[in-house]
Design an enzyme around this catalytic site. Structure first.
Site, PDB file in Angstrom:
ATOM      1  N   LYS A 189      42.175 -13.582  42.830  1.00 40.88           N
ATOM      2  CA  LYS A 189      41.740 -14.487  43.909  1.00 40.88           C
ATOM      3  C   LYS A 189      40.218 -14.399  44.105  1.00 40.88           C
ATOM      4  O   LYS A 189      39.541 -15.415  44.180  1.00 40.88           O
ATOM      5  CB  LYS A 189      42.464 -14.155  45.230  1.00 40.88           C
ATOM      6  CG  LYS A 189      43.976 -14.214  45.144  1.00 40.88           C
ATOM      7  CD  LYS A 189      44.653 -13.890  46.469  1.00 40.88           C
ATOM      8  CE  LYS A 189      44.419 -12.492  46.973  1.00 40.88           C
ATOM      9  NZ  LYS A 189      45.003 -11.414  46.136  1.00 40.88           N
ATOM     10  N   ARG A 199      39.287  -2.199  38.058  1.00 41.55           N
ATOM     11  CA  ARG A 199      38.295  -3.033  38.754  1.00 41.55           C
ATOM     12  C   ARG A 199      37.131  -2.212  39.337  1.00 41.55           C
ATOM     13  O   ARG A 199      37.320  -1.138  39.863  1.00 41.55           O
ATOM     14  CB  ARG A 199      38.988  -3.763  39.906  1.00 41.55           C
ATOM     15  CG  ARG A 199      38.011  -4.455  40.842  1.00 41.55           C
ATOM     16  CD  ARG A 199      38.677  -5.334  41.819  1.00 41.55           C
ATOM     17  NE  ARG A 199      39.620  -4.668  42.665  1.00 41.55           N
ATOM     18  CZ  ARG A 199      40.428  -5.287  43.508  1.00 41.55           C
ATOM     19  NH1 ARG A 199      40.391  -6.594  43.595  1.00 41.55           N
ATOM     20  NH2 ARG A 199      41.259  -4.626  44.264  1.00 41.55           N
ATOM     21  N   ARG A 242      50.703  -2.266  48.780  1.00 39.31           N
ATOM     22  CA  ARG A 242      50.104  -3.610  48.888  1.00 39.31           C
ATOM     23  C   ARG A 242      51.000  -4.661  48.247  1.00 39.31           C
ATOM     24  O   ARG A 242      51.165  -5.758  48.777  1.00 39.31           O
ATOM     25  CB  ARG A 242      48.708  -3.605  48.245  1.00 39.31           C
ATOM     26  CG  ARG A 242      47.671  -2.884  49.110  1.00 39.31           C
ATOM     27  CD  ARG A 242      46.447  -2.458  48.330  1.00 39.31           C
ATOM     28  NE  ARG A 242      45.699  -3.565  47.774  1.00 39.31           N
ATOM     29  CZ  ARG A 242      44.743  -3.418  46.857  1.00 39.31           C
ATOM     30  NH1 ARG A 242      44.429  -2.219  46.399  1.00 39.31           N
ATOM     31  NH2 ARG A 242      44.106  -4.471  46.406  1.00 39.31           N
ATOM     32  N   ARG A 276      48.208 -14.429  55.294  1.00 44.51           N
ATOM     33  CA  ARG A 276      49.041 -13.459  54.584  1.00 44.51           C
ATOM     34  C   ARG A 276      50.431 -13.370  55.182  1.00 44.51           C
ATOM     35  O   ARG A 276      51.254 -12.583  54.720  1.00 44.51           O
ATOM     36  CB  ARG A 276      48.385 -12.091  54.659  1.00 44.51           C
ATOM     37  CG  ARG A 276      47.628 -11.717  53.400  1.00 44.51           C
ATOM     38  CD  ARG A 276      46.995 -10.381  53.625  1.00 44.51           C
ATOM     39  NE  ARG A 276      46.840  -9.635  52.423  1.00 44.51           N
ATOM     40  CZ  ARG A 276      45.723  -9.599  51.704  1.00 44.51           C
ATOM     41  NH1 ARG A 276      44.689 -10.313  52.049  1.00 44.51           N
ATOM     42  NH2 ARG A 276      45.659  -8.845  50.638  1.00 44.51           N
ATOM     43  N   ARG A 283      36.936   0.414  44.941  1.00 44.69           N
ATOM     44  CA  ARG A 283      37.498   0.373  46.286  1.00 44.69           C
ATOM     45  C   ARG A 283      38.424   1.555  46.562  1.00 44.69           C
ATOM     46  O   ARG A 283      39.170   1.976  45.679  1.00 44.69           O
ATOM     47  CB  ARG A 283      38.290  -0.930  46.471  1.00 44.69           C
ATOM     48  CG  ARG A 283      37.439  -2.046  47.041  1.00 44.69           C
ATOM     49  CD  ARG A 283      38.083  -3.381  46.992  1.00 44.69           C
ATOM     50  NE  ARG A 283      39.448  -3.454  47.482  1.00 44.69           N
ATOM     51  CZ  ARG A 283      40.155  -4.574  47.528  1.00 44.69           C
ATOM     52  NH1 ARG A 283      39.602  -5.698  47.124  1.00 44.69           N
ATOM     53  NH2 ARG A 283      41.386  -4.582  47.970  1.00 44.69           N
TER      54      ARG A 283
HETATM   55  P1  AP5 Z   1      40.324  -9.753  41.670  1.00 44.52           P
HETATM   56  O1  AP5 Z   1      39.733 -11.100  41.527  1.00 44.52           O
HETATM   57  O2  AP5 Z   1      39.468  -8.691  42.295  1.00 44.52           O
HETATM   58  O3  AP5 Z   1      41.761  -9.835  42.379  1.00 44.52           O
HETATM   59  P2  AP5 Z   1      42.156 -10.215  43.876  1.00 44.52           P
HETATM   60  O4  AP5 Z   1      43.334 -11.111  43.790  1.00 44.52           O
HETATM   61  O5  AP5 Z   1      40.959 -10.705  44.638  1.00 44.52           O
HETATM   62  O6  AP5 Z   1      42.633  -8.784  44.348  1.00 44.52           O
HETATM   63  P3  AP5 Z   1      42.381  -7.980  45.700  1.00 44.52           P
HETATM   64  O7  AP5 Z   1      42.790  -6.563  45.376  1.00 44.52           O
HETATM   65  O8  AP5 Z   1      40.987  -8.156  46.218  1.00 44.52           O
HETATM   66  O9  AP5 Z   1      43.407  -8.630  46.611  1.00 44.52           O
HETATM   67  P4  AP5 Z   1      44.035  -8.028  47.845  1.00 44.52           P
HETATM   68  O10 AP5 Z   1      44.716  -9.204  48.373  1.00 44.52           O
HETATM   69  O11 AP5 Z   1      44.843  -6.807  47.645  1.00 44.52           O
HETATM   70  O12 AP5 Z   1      42.759  -7.436  48.613  1.00 44.52           O
HETATM   71  P5  AP5 Z   1      41.979  -7.924  49.907  1.00 44.52           P
HETATM   72  O13 AP5 Z   1      40.571  -7.502  49.767  1.00 44.52           O
HETATM   73  O14 AP5 Z   1      42.279  -9.353  50.203  1.00 44.52           O
HETATM   74  O15 AP5 Z   1      40.796  -9.276  40.213  1.00 44.52           O
HETATM   75  C1  AP5 Z   1      41.246  -7.946  39.996  1.00 44.52           C
HETATM   76  C2  AP5 Z   1      40.669  -7.428  38.666  1.00 44.52           C
HETATM   77  O16 AP5 Z   1      41.259  -8.148  37.590  1.00 44.52           O
HETATM   78  C3  AP5 Z   1      39.145  -7.619  38.530  1.00 44.52           C
HETATM   79  O17 AP5 Z   1      38.608  -6.479  37.935  1.00 44.52           O
HETATM   80  C4  AP5 Z   1      38.985  -8.851  37.643  1.00 44.52           C
HETATM   81  O18 AP5 Z   1      37.820  -8.770  36.836  1.00 44.52           O
HETATM   82  C5  AP5 Z   1      40.264  -8.821  36.804  1.00 44.52           C
HETATM   83  N1  AP5 Z   1      40.784 -10.150  36.545  1.00 44.52           N
HETATM   84  C6  AP5 Z   1      40.837 -11.215  37.398  1.00 44.52           C
HETATM   85  N2  AP5 Z   1      41.409 -12.287  36.802  1.00 44.52           N
HETATM   86  C7  AP5 Z   1      41.762 -11.880  35.548  1.00 44.52           C
HETATM   87  C8  AP5 Z   1      42.392 -12.525  34.440  1.00 44.52           C
HETATM   88  N3  AP5 Z   1      42.784 -13.813  34.499  1.00 44.52           N
HETATM   89  N4  AP5 Z   1      42.595 -11.805  33.313  1.00 44.52           N
HETATM   90  C9  AP5 Z   1      42.193 -10.499  33.236  1.00 44.52           C
HETATM   91  N5  AP5 Z   1      41.568  -9.840  34.259  1.00 44.52           N
HETATM   92  C10 AP5 Z   1      41.358 -10.513  35.392  1.00 44.52           C
HETATM   93  O19 AP5 Z   1      42.708  -7.064  51.045  1.00 44.52           O
HETATM   94  C11 AP5 Z   1      42.550  -5.669  51.139  1.00 44.52           C
HETATM   95  C12 AP5 Z   1      43.275  -5.157  52.377  1.00 44.52           C
HETATM   96  O20 AP5 Z   1      42.696  -5.751  53.565  1.00 44.52           O
HETATM   97  C13 AP5 Z   1      44.772  -5.525  52.458  1.00 44.52           C
HETATM   98  O21 AP5 Z   1      45.577  -4.595  51.760  1.00 44.52           O
HETATM   99  C14 AP5 Z   1      44.992  -5.506  53.978  1.00 44.52           C
HETATM  100  O22 AP5 Z   1      45.136  -4.189  54.460  1.00 44.52           O
HETATM  101  C15 AP5 Z   1      43.695  -6.070  54.529  1.00 44.52           C
HETATM  102  N6  AP5 Z   1      43.741  -7.544  54.727  1.00 44.52           N
HETATM  103  C16 AP5 Z   1      43.003  -8.488  54.066  1.00 44.52           C
HETATM  104  N7  AP5 Z   1      43.296  -9.719  54.504  1.00 44.52           N
HETATM  105  C17 AP5 Z   1      44.248  -9.569  55.443  1.00 44.52           C
HETATM  106  C18 AP5 Z   1      44.986 -10.474  56.243  1.00 44.52           C
HETATM  107  N8  AP5 Z   1      44.804 -11.818  56.148  1.00 44.52           N
HETATM  108  N9  AP5 Z   1      45.903  -9.974  57.107  1.00 44.52           N
HETATM  109  C19 AP5 Z   1      46.110  -8.655  57.220  1.00 44.52           C
HETATM  110  N10 AP5 Z   1      45.450  -7.726  56.483  1.00 44.52           N
HETATM  111  C20 AP5 Z   1      44.537  -8.185  55.598  1.00 44.52           C
END
Ligand code: AP5
Length: 228
Positions: A23, A137, A182, A98, A171
């Protein structure tokens, strides 16, 4: 990607998908391609934790455990961010909503601003791939550009392609134990949102197991078609 910017008005896109689906990677490419702004609630929460705000203090333990931060905190943070003038270029919501209460809150926030969702795009990836993507990552601490040990390596090892920075970070929640929690939170609370957006005719599901540029091409085709 060819690096050209295509103006598309002020769209509102939602990127859905499990942790590590890509994402954030895709949101940053959409920003570049279409001149929209990425709003990542994960990034906003991590900034609040770093700044030591009350919301950040409450969020930290939940994030470290891989659960979902309370709706009140996340919705308040998103509301403030939506009020910034740069969002008039259009927004890509990365990590929000979410769960169903957040989706309903988003509908209200957008209605207040006379906006609506153009598309909710779900990145479809197997759970096993998530662990590989997340464990490899890392990001540039200076500009936030994302990299991967296998899939996205900087041209010069240890040096950010985007800003030349050399401070790379991983992270705290990117470990095997937290990833399991997660993924569980995703399947129980976030995956059902597909039904919510399908019922509104806004859902697009795209295969996201292929390389970054292939996934980007699919996404860009959807964005272009929804704005045509
Ligand atoms: P990346 O693009 O970083 O993946 P992502 O989907 O953004 O993953 P996140 O871990 O950031 O998502 P998340 O939802 O767990 O975390 P968030 O910060 O939102 O890609 C991952 C890796 O793969 C990278 O190294 C990239 O280079 C590689 N890659 C990407 N695409 C690829 C492909 N096609 N092929 C190969 N490699 C690829 O949330 C963190 C925490 O915050 C949550 O756990 C929660 O506690 C809290 N939080 C956030 N939002 C909310 C909400 N709305 N409500 C409640 N809690 C929340």
């Amino acid at each position: 990607m060819d690096g050209t910017v295509t103006p598309v008005g002020a769209p509102v896109l939602i990127l859905l998908g499990p942790p590590g689906a890509g994402k954030g990677t895709q949101a940053r490419m959409l920003e570049e391609k279409f001149g929209m702004v990425q709003l990542s609630t994960g990034d906003l929460l991590r900034a609040a934790v770093k700044a030591g705000t009350e919301a950040g203090r409450q969020a930290k333990a939940v994030m470290d455990a891989g659960g979902l931060v309370s709706d009140d905190i996340v919705i308040a943070i998103l509301r403030d961010r939506l009020d910034a003038p740069d969002t008039l270029q259009g927004v890509i919501l990365d990590g929000f909503p979410r769960n169903t209460p957040q989706a309903e809150a988003l509908d209200l926030l957008l209605a207040e601003r006379e906006q609506k969702i153009d598309a909710a795009i779900s990145l479809e990836v197997d759970d096993a791939e998530m662990v590989t993507r997340i464990s490899g990552r890392y990001t540039c601490a200076e500009c936030g550009e994302g990299y991967h040990d296998q899939f996205k390596i900087p041209q010069k090892p240890g040096v950010c392609d985007a800003c030349g920075g050399t401070d790379m970070t991983r992270r705290a929640d990117d470990n095997a134990e937290t990833v399991g929690s997660r993924l569980q939170a995703y399947h129980e609370q976030t995956a059902p949102l597909a039904r919510y957006y399908r019922a509104r005719g806004a859902l697009h599901c795209i295969p996201a197991m292929d390389g970054i540029d292939d996934v980007a091409a699919r996404l860009h085709a959807i964005v272009t078609s929804t704005r045509a």
